[in-house]
Design an enzyme around this catalytic site. Structure first.
Site, PDB file in Angstrom:
ATOM      1  N   SER A  78       1.068  -1.173  -0.125  1.00  0.00           N
ATOM      2  CA  SER A  78      -0.028   0.018  -0.008  1.00  0.00           C
ATOM      3  C   SER A  78       0.820   1.473  -0.175  1.00  0.00           C
ATOM      4  O   SER A  78       1.695   1.425  -0.879  1.00  0.00           O
ATOM      5  CB  SER A  78      -0.902  -0.036   1.002  1.00  0.00           C
ATOM      6  N   ASP A 212      -9.601  -6.237  -3.813  1.00  0.00           N
ATOM      7  CA  ASP A 212      -9.066  -5.172  -2.783  1.00  0.00           C
ATOM      8  C   ASP A 212     -10.145  -4.102  -3.115  1.00  0.00           C
ATOM      9  O   ASP A 212     -10.531  -3.718  -4.136  1.00  0.00           O
ATOM     10  CB  ASP A 212      -7.774  -4.718  -3.435  1.00  0.00           C
ATOM     11  N   HIS A 240      -7.098  -6.204   0.569  1.00  0.00           N
ATOM     12  CA  HIS A 240      -5.944  -5.404   0.381  1.00  0.00           C
ATOM     13  C   HIS A 240      -4.895  -5.896   1.172  1.00  0.00           C
ATOM     14  O   HIS A 240      -3.764  -5.291   0.973  1.00  0.00           O
ATOM     15  CB  HIS A 240      -6.433  -3.983   1.037  1.00  0.00           C
TER      16      HIS A 240
END
Length: 305
Positions: A78, A212, A240
Site C-alpha cells: 500500500s 481489494d 487489500h
C-alpha cells in the site's frame, strides 16, 4: 529475523510491522527479514517531521546503513509500496528487487476513507470517536464482522487495529501529515508513471488481492504497462492484505521471485543516459515499436503523471 539475502518489509498507511506477522517467520527461514515501524507508526517516534515518501526513503536508507546492510529486496504494501518505489528511485544501487503489494503510486484511485483523513476537522472528530467505550465497542464489532466470511468485510480486522491506534493524538497527527503528502480530494498524488522507465533493469513483482476495496486491482495492469518486465500475481479471494489472507501463497511468490531473478546491478552511466533522455524519449521509442512496451501515454495519464 533469520539469515540470508535481505528482505525489507514496508507496511502500509496507519499500520505497523505486525501486519507482516503471518509471513515473517516463514520468510526468515531463507532470508534476513527486516520489518520496521515507519516514522509516525507503531512504536516508532511521531515527531513534527518530514512525512513525504522521499523522507521515508531516506529513513530506510539510514536504517539499512545502521544495520550494516548494503542492499535489499524491498517489499512494500500500500503506502509502503510508494515508499519502496521512491527508495528504488533514490537509491538504485541499494535496491536488488521490488515487490509491490496492493501498492499506492500506480493510479489516482483510493478509498474515500483515506481521502477523508485530509479533510479539516479529521483530527478532532477522530479524537471524539476514539474515546475508550466507543472505540472498544467499534473495534470489537469490526473484528467480529471480519470473520463472517463476507468478502467486503474481510479487511475490517486490520481497520480495527488502525482505528485503535488513533487513540494516540500523536499518531493521528502523523497519519494526517502522511496522507496530505500523497493524497488530495482527487485521489493519489504521488505516482511512479513519470519514473517507471528508470526501472528497466530492476526486477519487479506486483502482488494484488483480487477483491481489494482500498486500491483497485486494475492498478496492477497499470504496473505491468509502465514496467513491462514486471511479474504480476493476482491472488483470488484476497483483499487489500493478501499477505494476511493467503500467507503461504504470498511467501511462495516472494521466495520464487527472489530465487528466479538476479539482483539489479546499478550502472551509473546507464542511469545517467536514462535521465538525460527522459521518460518521453523512452515512451516515443515504445510507441514507435522499438520497445516491447504497449502505448503508455494513456496509462501515464490514468496513473496521474
Amino acid at each position: 529475523m533469520g539469515s540470508g539475502p535481505v528482505v525489507l518489509l514496508l507496511h502500509g498507511l496507519a499500520c505497523d510491522h505486525t501486519t507482516w506477522n503471518p509471513v515473517i517467520e516463514s520468510l526468515a527461514r531463507t532470508h534476513t527479514v527486516i520489518a520496521p515501524d515507519l516514522l509516525g507508526h507503531g512504536q516508532s517516534d511521531k515527531p513534527r517531521a518530514d512525512y513525504s515518501v522521499g523522507g521515508y526513503a531516506n529513513g530506510m536508507r539510514d536504517l539499512l546503513t545502521v544495520l550494516g546492510i548494503d542492499s535489499a529486496t524491498v517489499v512494500g504494501h500500500s503506502f509502503g509500496g510508494g515508499v519502496a518505489m521512491q527508495f528504488a528511485y533514490q537509491y538504485p544501487e541499494r535496491t536488488e528487487r521490488l515487490v509491490l503489494v496492493g501498492s499506492g503510486g500506480l493510479g489516482p484511485d483510493v478509498t474515500p476513507a483515506i481521502r477523508a483523513i485530509t479533510t479539516p476537522g479529521f483530527h478532532q472528530i477522530m479524537g471524539v470517536l476514539s474515546v475508550p467505550g466507543l472505540r472498544h465497542a467499534t473495534t470489537a464489532a469490526m473484528r467480529v464482522l471480519s470473520r463472517t466470511g463476507v468478502t467486503q468485510l474481510r479487511d475490517l480486522d486490520e481497520v480495527a487495529d488502525i482505528y485503535d491506534s488513533f487513540k494516540d493524538p500523536r499518531t493521528r497527527a502523523a497519519i494526517r501529515h502522511v496522507v496530505r503528502a500523497v493524497v488530495d480530494w482527487k485521489g493519489q498524488i504521488v505516482t511512479m508513471a513519470d519514473r517507471a522507465y528508470l526501472t528497466e533493469a530492476m526486477p519487479i513483482c506486483v502482488v494484488w488481492g483480487a477483491d481489494d476495496l482500498v486500491i483497485p486491482v486494475a492498478h496492477a495492469s497499470n504496473a505491468s504497462a509502465l514496467a513491462p518486465t514486471a511479474r504480476v500475481e493476482i491472488i483470488p479471494n484476497a483483499g487489500h492484505f493478501p499477505h494476511k489472507d493467503h500467507p503461504e501463497r504470498f511467501v511462495k511468490i516472494v521466495r520464487d521471485f527472489i530465487r528466479t531473478t538476479e539482483p539489479a546491478q546499478y550502472d551509473r552511466e546507464r542511469w545517467r543516459e536514462l535521465l538525460d533522455d527522459g521518460a518521453d524519449a523512452v515512451l516515443a521509442q515504445a510507441e514507435a515499436g522499438r520497445s516491447p512496451v504497449a502505448p503508455l501515454r494513456a496509462v501515464r495519464r490514468a496513473a496521474g503523471a
